[in-house]
Scaffold this motif. Structure first.
Motif, short mmCIF file in Angstrom:
data_model
loop_
_atom_site.label_atom_id
_atom_site.label_comp_id
_atom_site.label_asym_id
_atom_site.label_seq_id
_atom_site.Cartn_x
_atom_site.Cartn_y
_atom_site.Cartn_z
N THR A 139 2.52 24.28 15.71
CA THR A 139 2.32 22.99 16.55
C THR A 139 2.29 22.14 15.97
O THR A 139 1.28 21.98 15.03
CB THR A 139 1.29 23.52 17.89
N PRO A 140 2.72 20.77 16.24
CA PRO A 140 2.44 19.44 15.57
C PRO A 140 1.15 18.79 15.71
O PRO A 140 0.78 18.01 15.14
CB PRO A 140 3.61 18.80 15.93
N PRO B 164 15.08 14.32 13.03
CA PRO B 164 15.12 14.24 14.60
C PRO B 164 13.59 14.71 15.04
O PRO B 164 13.11 15.59 14.47
CB PRO B 164 16.21 15.15 14.93
N ALA B 165 13.41 14.31 16.17
CA ALA B 165 12.14 14.72 16.86
C ALA B 165 12.04 16.21 16.99
O ALA B 165 11.03 16.74 16.82
CB ALA B 165 11.84 13.99 18.01
N ALA B 166 13.19 16.67 17.26
CA ALA B 166 13.16 18.22 17.64
C ALA B 166 12.81 19.03 16.16
O ALA B 166 12.53 20.28 16.28
CB ALA B 166 14.60 18.72 18.15
N LEU B 167 12.92 18.53 15.01
CA LEU B 167 12.82 19.20 13.87
C LEU B 167 11.50 18.84 13.19
O LEU B 167 11.11 19.53 12.04
CB LEU B 167 13.87 18.75 12.90
N ILE B 168 10.59 17.92 13.72
CA ILE B 168 9.47 17.72 13.14
C ILE B 168 8.46 18.74 12.99
O ILE B 168 7.75 18.78 11.74
CB ILE B 168 8.69 16.48 14.03
N LEU C 284 14.03 21.76 2.12
CA LEU C 284 15.73 22.09 2.00
C LEU C 284 15.80 23.47 1.70
O LEU C 284 16.76 24.04 2.37
CB LEU C 284 16.03 21.36 0.57
N LEU C 285 14.87 24.30 0.99
CA LEU C 285 15.12 25.75 0.68
C LEU C 285 14.95 26.37 2.09
O LEU C 285 15.75 27.30 2.29
CB LEU C 285 14.09 26.21 -0.31
N ASP C 286 13.94 26.24 2.74
CA ASP C 286 13.71 26.63 4.30
C ASP C 286 14.75 26.44 5.03
O ASP C 286 15.15 27.37 5.91
CB ASP C 286 12.30 26.25 4.55
N PHE C 287 15.15 25.16 5.43
CA PHE C 287 16.26 24.87 6.10
C PHE C 287 17.59 25.51 5.90
O PHE C 287 18.33 26.00 6.77
CB PHE C 287 16.60 23.38 6.27
N THR C 288 18.00 25.73 4.78
CA THR C 288 19.12 26.44 4.07
C THR C 288 18.86 27.78 4.39
O THR C 288 19.97 28.49 5.12
CB THR C 288 19.35 26.12 2.69
N ARG C 289 17.82 28.33 4.30
CA ARG C 289 17.78 29.59 4.56
C ARG C 289 17.79 29.90 6.02
O ARG C 289 18.43 31.11 6.35
CB ARG C 289 16.07 30.30 4.11
N ALA D 67 5.72 22.59 9.45
CA ALA D 67 5.42 23.92 9.00
C ALA D 67 5.88 24.45 7.73
O ALA D 67 5.22 25.51 7.25
CB ALA D 67 6.10 24.85 10.28
N VAL D 68 6.70 23.70 7.23
CA VAL D 68 6.91 24.15 5.67
C VAL D 68 5.67 24.06 4.68
O VAL D 68 5.17 22.85 4.79
CB VAL D 68 8.08 23.64 5.05
#
Length: 354
Positions: free
Chosen positions: A340-341, A153-157, A175-180, A162-163
């Motif tokens: 920032t993207p 989703p645009a909000a998660l880009i 996946l690890l970062d989002f799970t964390r 940043a990972v």
């Protein structure tokens, strides 16, 4: 909805995918990951067929190609959701559409999850099994950890960009970062497709799978060393004092001090930028909770006639996983600051639609 395709030395299957996506009404962005002059005609053809082509002058790996494309999309089409897909024909247009539908209007990273039924190459089956098992040890619950078909989703880009990480390892790091951080991850079933026994893949199953889970392996190493220190000091103090509580507390204080120092500087380095006082306070609270639970279990085992050493082993086994998850998600968690993207590299060469 934008479909982002990283490509390294592609063939006609990329053109077939671009054509199908164009027919389905998707805007396509293709990133040439340093394929070289011999493959320029392929990317020129994709541009003529409606794709926006971004070029990297040398091969930098899938991670940088995807971050490059995501940053460009965030700047060029702000607010648009993205689906990433591979260029080798192993993601069907219908599956891409299914992931896109599940992504629109949501707040979760959406994975196209394969079931790995039928004829699956041994290296792919083994690599996915190993990475899935290790990922579960680190606290995640995803069936297909290595899928390249992902809805963002645009909000998660910005969170994805940043990972840190390189090559295929970066996708696991996401996946690890989002799970964390508690960012939701969804899976939708897709077809399991391996063309020519996955001969076109540049993925190294064991090396890449193990590489992306280095924090877990570091944790195991540090924890084992701290555990040996804890056991040795406990045995020594108990032999001298005969007091189980005093021995357990003294051993844990010493081993915890060593464990905290090594975890902060060696295991959870991504989260080491936080204030040491705050982290130390969290670690102390966690250590006290684990000490209480471990001591209660050990005392119970000793009361049942279990020798102190075996009681220690059994009690610590029960709190090991809880300690890792708590340290990763609470003590040494990453900060909330997001990158920032808007960092599209100046070397980008955009081939506009013909």
């Amino acid at each position: 909805m934008i479909v982002l395709i990283p490509a390294y030395e592609p063939d006609e299957r990329m053109h077939e995918l671009v054509d199908a996506l164009d027919t389905d009404g998707f805007q396509t962005v293709v990133v040439d990951d340093g394929s070289g002059a011999a493959y320029s005609p392929h990317f020129a053809k994709a541009a003529r067929r409606g794709a926006t082509v971004l070029r990297q002058p040398r091969n930098e790996g899938k991670a940088r190609a995807l971050r490059h494309g995501l940053a460009y999309i965030a700047e060029r089409w702000p607010g648009e959701d993205v689906v990433t897909a591979d260029s080798d024909g192993q993601h069907r247009p219908s599956d891409i559409a299914a992931v896109a539908d599940a992504t629109v209007g949501g707040d979760a990273l959406v994975l196209g999850g394969r079931s790995f039924t039928g004829e699956v190459p041994v290296r792919s089956r083994l690599g996915n099994a190993v990475s899935r098992w290790l990922f579960r040890l680190s606290g995640g619950a995803v069936h297909d950890t290595q899928t390249g078909l992902r809805g963002i989703p645009a909000a998660l880009i910005t969170d994805v960009v940043a990972v840190s990480g390189e090559r295929f390892a970066w996708e696991m790091n996401v996946l690890l970062d989002f799970t964390r951080r508690g960012i939701p991850i969804r899976e939708v079933p897709i077809e399991t497709v391996y063309l020519d026994h996955n001969a076109s893949s540049h993925f190294r199953p064991l090396r890449d799978s193990l590489d992306v889970l280095r924090p877990l392996l570091r944790y195991v190493l540090v924890s084992f060393g701290s555990f040996l220190l804890d056991v040795a000091v406990l045995q020594l103090l108990y032999a001298v004092t005969g007091d189980l509580l005093l021995s357990a507390v003294g051993a844990r204080v010493l081993s915890a001090a060593v464990n905290f120092t090594l975890n902060r500087s060696f295991v959870f380095r991504d989260g080491s930028s936080g204030g040491v006082r705050r982290q130390l306070g969290r670690y102390a609270a966690l250590a006290l909770a684990l000490l209480a639970g471990g001591y209660a279990s050990m005392a119970l085992f000793v009361a049942w006639g279990v020798p102190v050493l075996w009681a220690k082993l059994l009690a610590d086994a029960a709190v090991y996983t809880c300690g890792f998850l708590a340290q990763r998600g609470y003590v040494f968690r990453r900060g909330e600051a997001r990158r920032t993207p808007g960092f599209v590299e100046k070397r980008v060469d955009t081939a506009k639609r013909a």
